[in-house]
Each structure stands twice: as C-alpha cells, then as structure tokens.
Enzyme design. Structure first.
Site, mmCIF file in Angstrom:
data_model
loop_
_atom_site.group_PDB
_atom_site.id
_atom_site.type_symbol
_atom_site.label_atom_id
_atom_site.label_comp_id
_atom_site.label_asym_id
_atom_site.label_seq_id
_atom_site.Cartn_x
_atom_site.Cartn_y
_atom_site.Cartn_z
ATOM 1 N N TYR A 138 5.219 -12.028 -8.775
ATOM 2 C CA TYR A 138 6.019 -13.151 -9.273
ATOM 3 C C TYR A 138 6.631 -12.890 -10.649
ATOM 4 O O TYR A 138 7.277 -13.769 -11.207
ATOM 5 C CB TYR A 138 5.179 -14.438 -9.287
ATOM 6 C CG TYR A 138 4.919 -14.980 -7.893
ATOM 7 C CD1 TYR A 138 4.116 -14.263 -7.002
ATOM 8 C CD2 TYR A 138 5.452 -16.168 -7.462
ATOM 9 C CE1 TYR A 138 3.864 -14.733 -5.728
ATOM 10 C CE2 TYR A 138 5.215 -16.649 -6.186
ATOM 11 C CZ TYR A 138 4.418 -15.927 -5.330
ATOM 12 O OH TYR A 138 4.169 -16.398 -4.067
ATOM 13 N N LYS A 188 -7.121 -6.263 -2.442
ATOM 14 C CA LYS A 188 -6.836 -5.276 -1.393
ATOM 15 C C LYS A 188 -6.936 -3.903 -2.051
ATOM 16 O O LYS A 188 -6.037 -3.062 -1.972
ATOM 17 C CB LYS A 188 -5.422 -5.543 -0.825
ATOM 18 C CG LYS A 188 -5.012 -4.691 0.345
ATOM 19 C CD LYS A 188 -5.656 -5.073 1.658
ATOM 20 C CE LYS A 188 -5.228 -4.132 2.765
ATOM 21 N NZ LYS A 188 -5.991 -4.324 4.007
ATOM 22 N N ASP A 225 -6.940 -9.509 3.775
ATOM 23 C CA ASP A 225 -6.662 -9.713 5.202
ATOM 24 C C ASP A 225 -7.888 -10.252 5.931
ATOM 25 O O ASP A 225 -7.809 -11.220 6.691
ATOM 26 C CB ASP A 225 -6.109 -8.441 5.861
ATOM 27 C CG ASP A 225 -6.864 -7.174 5.440
ATOM 28 O OD1 ASP A 225 -7.722 -7.251 4.548
ATOM 29 O OD2 ASP A 225 -6.596 -6.107 6.018
ATOM 30 N N ASP A 249 -1.396 -17.730 -3.416
ATOM 31 C CA ASP A 249 -0.376 -18.631 -2.874
ATOM 32 C C ASP A 249 -0.537 -18.726 -1.352
ATOM 33 O O ASP A 249 -0.582 -19.821 -0.765
ATOM 34 C CB ASP A 249 1.011 -18.065 -3.245
ATOM 35 C CG ASP A 249 2.123 -19.067 -3.067
ATOM 36 O OD1 ASP A 249 1.839 -20.227 -2.719
ATOM 37 O OD2 ASP A 249 3.291 -18.694 -3.278
ATOM 38 N N ASP A 253 -2.128 -21.997 1.060
ATOM 39 C CA ASP A 253 -1.343 -22.648 2.118
ATOM 40 C C ASP A 253 -2.073 -22.519 3.461
ATOM 41 O O ASP A 253 -2.131 -23.477 4.244
ATOM 42 C CB ASP A 253 0.050 -22.007 2.252
ATOM 43 C CG ASP A 253 1.078 -22.640 1.316
ATOM 44 O OD1 ASP A 253 0.690 -23.057 0.214
ATOM 45 O OD2 ASP A 253 2.265 -22.706 1.696
#
Ligand code: GGG
Length: 355
Positions: A138, A188, A225, A249, A253
């Site tokens: 971002y 990750k 994941d 983010d 969601d």
C-alpha cells in the site's frame, strides 16, 4: 489500549462519509454517539470532505482543509467508505490510504465476532485482525515498463522493522487483554523470506524487549494461505491475528463471511494521538442511495472508537444495543436476510440504547 480521557473537556468528531453508502451509514454512527452523549464530554461534529466524488468535483480526493481540520480541531473521526476506480486516474490517489499516512494511524484493528440468538452460548467466531496500516504494497510504489515480451508492472513492497514492531506491540497488548491471550502472526516467509521474514522477526522480538510484559501471551504463526483455509474450517482457533497490510485487509474481509456480512464488521485506524472509526465494508455502489445499507458496522465503529478513547461504558451500551438488535433477527437489513431499511435498523438500535 486506549488514548487517555483525562484532559478532554470536549469531544470533537470529524465526519467523513466519503462515497456511496458511507453517506447513509455515517449518520447512524453519529446518532449512536449522540444517544450516549450524557456519558461523554460535550460532543460536536465537523462535516469533512474526501473521496472519489470530492475528486470529481474539486480535483482532489483529500482536500488539505480536511486534513488540517482533523489535525487542529478534532479528537477523533469517523470515515465511511470510498469508491476508488480500479484504473489509474491522473491526479487521483486513495484518500483513506493517504489519511492513514497523514495521521500516522498505523494500526487497523478489526474485531470479528458472531452474535448467537442464544446469549448463553459463546460466539463461534471471536477474533481480532490487527492489520499494519501504513506500508506493505500500500505504499503504492508501482511502475509500468516495457520489456522484451511486452509490458511489465512492478510494485515495491515495503516492510520496516519500526512499523512491524509497533503493530506487533499493539497486537500483544490486545492479546494480553483477552481471556485466551493467543497471538497468531500471519506471514508468507517461506516464499517472501526477506519482507515477511522481517515482519515475523520484528513481531516476535516484541516480548523479549518488553521486560516480561507479554509473558502470558501464547505466540503462534501461520502462513497466510493456510490461515485463510483454517479460518473457514475452524475459526474458533484464532484469537488475535497480526498481519502485514495486504494480508490483513484480505483476511478481515474473508472473516466477515463467518459472521454473516461485511455490513457488521467495524474497525478503527489507530495511532498514538488520534483514532478514526471506519466500517470495513466499501462504498457498495450497487445499493448506494437505496436506503438499505447495513448501519451496524458504522455504529460498532463508533463504539470501538469511543472505547479506544477511554469511554468504555457508552461503548458497552452501544455494543449491547447492537447485539440485542442482531440476536432476535427481526430487524435486519437485506445483507443479513431481513427487509428493514438503514433507518429502521438505526432507529431500533437507538431505541435500545435509550431504553
Ligand atoms: N470503509 C472501507 C472502504 O472504504 N473500503 C474500500 C477501500 O478501502 N478502498 C480503497 C480505496 O478505494 O481507496
């Protein structure tokens, strides 16, 4: 963890509805604050501009006046939702991303909790996603070049020790304050060993540098994941999850699907000196203007913001009224399977706050 209430003689709240349904749900959050104002210092509101619509009318998505007013006049703010275009538009930049940077709101705290019809049963999902809010992809350092085989797009992903450590500290503080005291670091680093490796190491370095303050917190870690997979299969295993910006983010969601709708998930953007409540949902252009948007995420964001400012009792009142609205399942907006309007749900919550 909260900002101190001690010196506050008044409470000035900046209201930035921005785009789409933000304009329908931020008034509900305002009503919720007004409904508990007898437990707060004198409250006032300042209407402020930002968003795509502001850009199309004025040429800037985040007017300097909005930032100045927030910095100089406001104790806190509520932001609605923004409709940034998916294509590049010259001169446009996401105002919410810019605001988080301008005000150094480095922690995005997103609690996701289910409400059971039977209040004696514990919620099936009760977790907090703590999202780093200022860097990762971002930082928006993107470049398009032409290579041997055509166009090539690159984006810089920035992870710093400073930002990872300070978000880690917030996450440990939140975990410590909860009954299970479990913190899961999401990364990750089996693939992105340098960037995610630094995030993971920096968060892990918080307890050793904190003189035993977080000894009670259990630390786990999970690749992003498999974290999403396990979140859907067994959400009850999570308590507090801390993640770099993009993963946080997406995870928050996704977690919203476990509790029925994005329309009920609140958040705060918190820094050391300012806090801004914000529903996790976007501007929902498909339903904007119809009066059917779910106001619960915004109302809960107001409560979360008040709690962060140190006003636990009015925040509890708002949260209880929301839960007592959701549990019987009679006054619900369409995203939760009901037929009630934004105003009907807001009115019902206000009635319960004042009961
Ligand atoms: N209230 C959350 C929200 O507005 N989500 C949409 C979002 O963050 N979009 C990024 C942007 O439009 O700049």
């Amino acid at each position: 963890r909260s900002l101190s209430t001690t010196a506050r003689k008044s409470l000035t709240v900046g209201l930035i509805p921005a785009d789409g349904i933000g304009r329908e749900v931020i008034p509900a959050a305002r009503d919720a604050i007004l409904a508990v104002q007898n437990e707060l210092p004198p409250v006032s509101f300042v209407d402020l501009l930002a968003g795509w619509d502001t850009f199309t009318r004025t040429g800037t998505a985040l007017p300097a006046e909005t930032v100045k007013t927030l910095k100089q006049e406001c104790d806190c703010a509520l932001f609605g939702s923004v409709s940034s275009p998916s294509r590049k538009v010259a001169g446009y930049s996401s105002p919410i991303v810019a605001l988080r940077k301008e005000l150094d709101l480095y922690a995005n705290i997103r609690p996701v909790r289910s409400v059971s019809a039977d209040s004696s049963k514990p919620p099936t999902t009760d977790l907090i996603v703590v999202r780093e809010n200022t860097e990762c992809l971002y930082v928006k350092d993107e470049k398009l070049t032409t290579g041997e085989h055509g166009k090539e797009a690159r984006a810089i992903r920035l992870i710093t020790e400073r930002a990872s450590t300070r978000i880690g500290r917030i996450a440990f503080e939140l975990a410590k304050a909860r009954p299970r005291k479990l913190l899961t670091i999401i990364h990750k680093s089996n693939v992105l060993s340098v960037t995610d490796g630094l995030f993971r190491e920096s968060v892990r370095a918080v307890p050793p540098a904190s003189n035993g303050a977080f000894d009670e917190v259990t630390i786990e870690e999970q690749l992003v994941d498999s974290a999403v997979y396990r979140l859907f299969r067994e959400p009850q295993i999570y308590d507090v999850m801390v993640a770099p910006n993009l993963y946080g983010d997406i995870i928050s969601d996704a977690a919203a699907a476990l509790v029925g709708s994005l329309g009920v998930i609140p958040s705060i953007n918190a820094g050391d000196n300012f806090v801004m409540g914000e529903p996790v949902h976007g501007s929902a252009p498909d339903i904007a203007g119809k009066g059917i948007a779910n106001p619960i995420a915004s109302i809960r964001s107001a409560a979360l913001m008040l709690r962060h400012l140190g006003y636990a009792s009015p925040a509890d009142k708002i949260d209880k009224a929301v839960n007592d609205t959701l549990a019987p399942g009679k006054v619900l907006t369409a995203d939760l399977g009901g037929t009630s309007s934004t105003q009907e749900v807001t009115g019902h919550v206000m009635k319960l706050i004042q009961a």
